[in-house]
Design an enzyme around this catalytic site. Structure first.
Site, PDB file in Angstrom:
ATOM      1  N   SER A 253      -4.765   5.983   1.644  1.00  0.00           N
ATOM      2  CA  SER A 253      -5.645   5.906   0.469  1.00  0.00           C
ATOM      3  C   SER A 253      -7.047   6.425   0.749  1.00  0.00           C
ATOM      4  CB  SER A 253      -5.716   4.462  -0.033  1.00  0.00           C
ATOM      5  OG  SER A 253      -6.157   3.591   0.995  1.00  0.00           O
ATOM      6  N   ASP A 487     -14.072  -4.816  -0.873  1.00  0.00           N
ATOM      7  CA  ASP A 487     -13.558  -3.564  -0.317  1.00  0.00           C
ATOM      8  C   ASP A 487     -14.663  -2.876   0.462  1.00  0.00           C
ATOM      9  OD1 ASP A 487     -12.427  -1.173   0.333  1.00  0.00           O
ATOM     10  OD2 ASP A 487     -11.794  -0.640  -1.694  1.00  0.00           O
ATOM     11  N   HIS A 490     -12.799   1.511   1.588  1.00  0.00           N
ATOM     12  CA  HIS A 490     -12.821   2.704   0.745  1.00  0.00           C
ATOM     13  C   HIS A 490     -14.267   3.035   0.369  1.00  0.00           C
ATOM     14  CE1 HIS A 490      -8.678   1.103   0.234  1.00  0.00           C
ATOM     15  NE2 HIS A 490      -8.371   2.394   0.301  1.00  0.00           N
TER      16      HIS A 490
END
Length: 511
Positions: A253, A487, A490
């Site tokens: 990702s 998060d 990312h």
């Protein structure tokens, strides 16, 4: 009669005599001038148009030049005010030196180069950064040489064996004399390269502004290497580079993060956004892993294929149950879709953890053997060797360019992602990352690449990303911030992955 004949006027003889005398004088004068010009002094040899006007040119050789801008050469001093349009060859001590230095070469702040001559020679290698190309989109070096550095450079110019490099093109995929991974982040109002509202390709997980993040500073930082400038991304030129080609991202990702960034950056050069579409009509989400966006005007595709490990995820019977395993000796089955790509950007690293790989207990498989226990570093090395063999077998280096992006850092503070780790408070880049150890995974990746037959460019983004604790979604990875998980792995878009793509653009231009 005899005396009258001896003193008679002879016009023809007089004309011949006069012509002979005049020719002799003219020949001697011409020869003398030529001889003087053919053996000029050192100061005459290095008169290289340092100034843009004739008056400044003459003053540059004055011994009364200002301290700090003068360089001692012999009994006089040479003033370095600006290097403008070195476009002709010149001779120094019998050595013909090609010249192509521009006044932009000196336009950087005081710490551009070290004061040692070997630093200058290392920096000004023939395959160093293309300083002329840095002017794309109005970008130019923003720093200035110190006085000592000017002295060193000019001293090198007058050396008997020194050659000034031609800086008009980059020949190698790696940049000698300019380490793009070493530098700092500069706040720049000319960033980001695109607006969030102008790009429909940012999925919810990376849409920090759309999820309620109010500060915008995280999108306005530009990466500044220490010894050169990174050319600003030019979407039109990038599209020309991939015209009629397939640009493919393969990985986890974090690679999807970079792929979405690339789509947004390229869309800015398209007049009609409807001429960019997903070939299967899919909308970007976390669920579906394969996408191919076509840019009709350039007949190219920008694709993404999810592959967490690059090798095959499967299941095997262990005891009475079938359990997930990872075939570290077999390439991912989606590899048939990668084949034929013109530009490939791979990554893997973030799933190679004890948590993701069941601590290596009955998880890694080779053939029919499922290892009862295997160290994650050993398994990664075996998997990368499998990947490297596939690339060497299926990629034609004459047609395809292969990149491998290094691991991107996480910035969890106070715990891991599932144990209270956070990065919400960060709104500025870190000042230093001295305590950071270079990841072992990157070392393994570099070792494998060196053994390959196919040239692979390492897109090293680890060090520059280490500073950017402020660039993660944190609690803004979703529209509702009710979850206790943040998060810090990312990246927000626009944001740090845009810089990764500027590095990719730089390497593609260099080829």
């Amino acid at each position: 009669m005899e005396r009258q004949r001896s003193f008679s006027f002879k016009p023809t003889r007089l004309l011949v005599f006069s012509f002979t005398i005049f020719s002799s004088i003219f020949f001697l004068s011409t020869f003398t001038i030529w001889l003087l010009k053919s053996t000029p002094s050192v100061h005459q040899q290095i008169r290289l148009h340092f100034n843009t006007s004739s008056s400044s040119s003459s003053s540059s050789y004055s011994s009364s030049s200002s301290v700090g801008d003068s360089v001692n050469v012999g009994p006089r001093s040479l003033t370095v005010q600006s290097l403008t349009s070195f476009t002709k060859n010149f001779t120094v001590s019998g050595v013909k030196i090609p010249t192509s230095i521009d006044n932009r070469f000196f336009r950087t702040k005081n710490t551009f180069l070290g004061s040692k001559s070997e630093d200058v020679r290392h920096h000004a290698d023939a395959s160093t950064v293309n300083f002329m190309a840095m002017q794309d989109n109005g970008t130019s070096p923003r720093r200035r040489f110190s006085n000592e550095q000017k002295k060193v450079l000019v001293a090198d110019l007058v050396g008997k064996t020194t050659q000034v490099p031609v800086l008009s093109k980059i020949e190698n995929k790696t940049v000698k004399g300019c380490d793009l991974t070493k530098g700092y982040w500069v706040f720049d109002e000319n960033y980001p390269l695109y607006a969030k509202d102008s790009c429909p390709f940012i999925d919810e997980g990376f849409n920090c502004e759309g999820n309620g993040r109010l500060d915008r500073k995280y999108s306005k930082w530009r990466w500044q290497p220490k010894y050169c400038d990174l050319p600003r991304f030019n979407a039109t030129k990038m599209l020309e580079l991939i015209r009629g080609k397939r640009l493919v991202f393969v990985g986890d990702s974090i690679n999807r993060n970079q792929w979405e960034s690339m789509l947004c950056m390229l869309l800015g050069a398209i007049r009609d956004p409807k001429r960019v579409y997903e070939t299967h009509g899919r909308k970007i989400t976390k669920e579906k892993g394969n996408y191919s966006f076509r840019f009709l005007d350039y007949q190219c595709t920008v694709e993404y294929y999810v592959s967490h490990f690059l090798v095959h995820e499967t299941k095997a019977r262990i005891g009475q149950k079938r359990r997930p395993t990872l075939r570290i000796d077999a390439i991912d089955r989606s590899s048939s879709r990668w084949r034929g790509a013109d530009i490939l950007v791979f990554n893997t690293a973030h799933w190679w953890s004890h948590y993701k790989t069941k601590a290596g207990i009955y998880y890694y498989q080779e053939g029919s053997l499922v290892h009862p226990r295997l160290n994650v570093s050993t398994a990664l090395r075996k998997a990368l060797m499998t990947w490297a063999s596939w690339v060497d077998k299926h990629m034609n280096p004459r047609k395809a360019q292969v990149f491998f992006r290094s691991s991107a850092p996480s910035h969890f503070r106070g715990g891991n992602w599932n144990s209270g780790g956070h990065c919400k408070e960060a709104t500025n880049p870190l000042n230093e990352t001295l305590g950071t150890i270079y990841p072992e995974k990157n070392i393994i990746i570099e070792e494998i690449i060196k053994q390959m037959k196919t040239p692979v460019t390492l897109l090293n983004i680890t060090s520059l990303s280490e500073y950017r604790i402020d660039g993660h979604p944190s609690i803004y990875g979703r529209k509702t911030q009710s979850s206790s998980f943040q998060d810090c792995s990312h990246w927000c878009l626009p944001g740090v992955p845009d810089t990764w793509n500027e590095l990719l653009y730089f390497h593609l231009q260099s080829r």
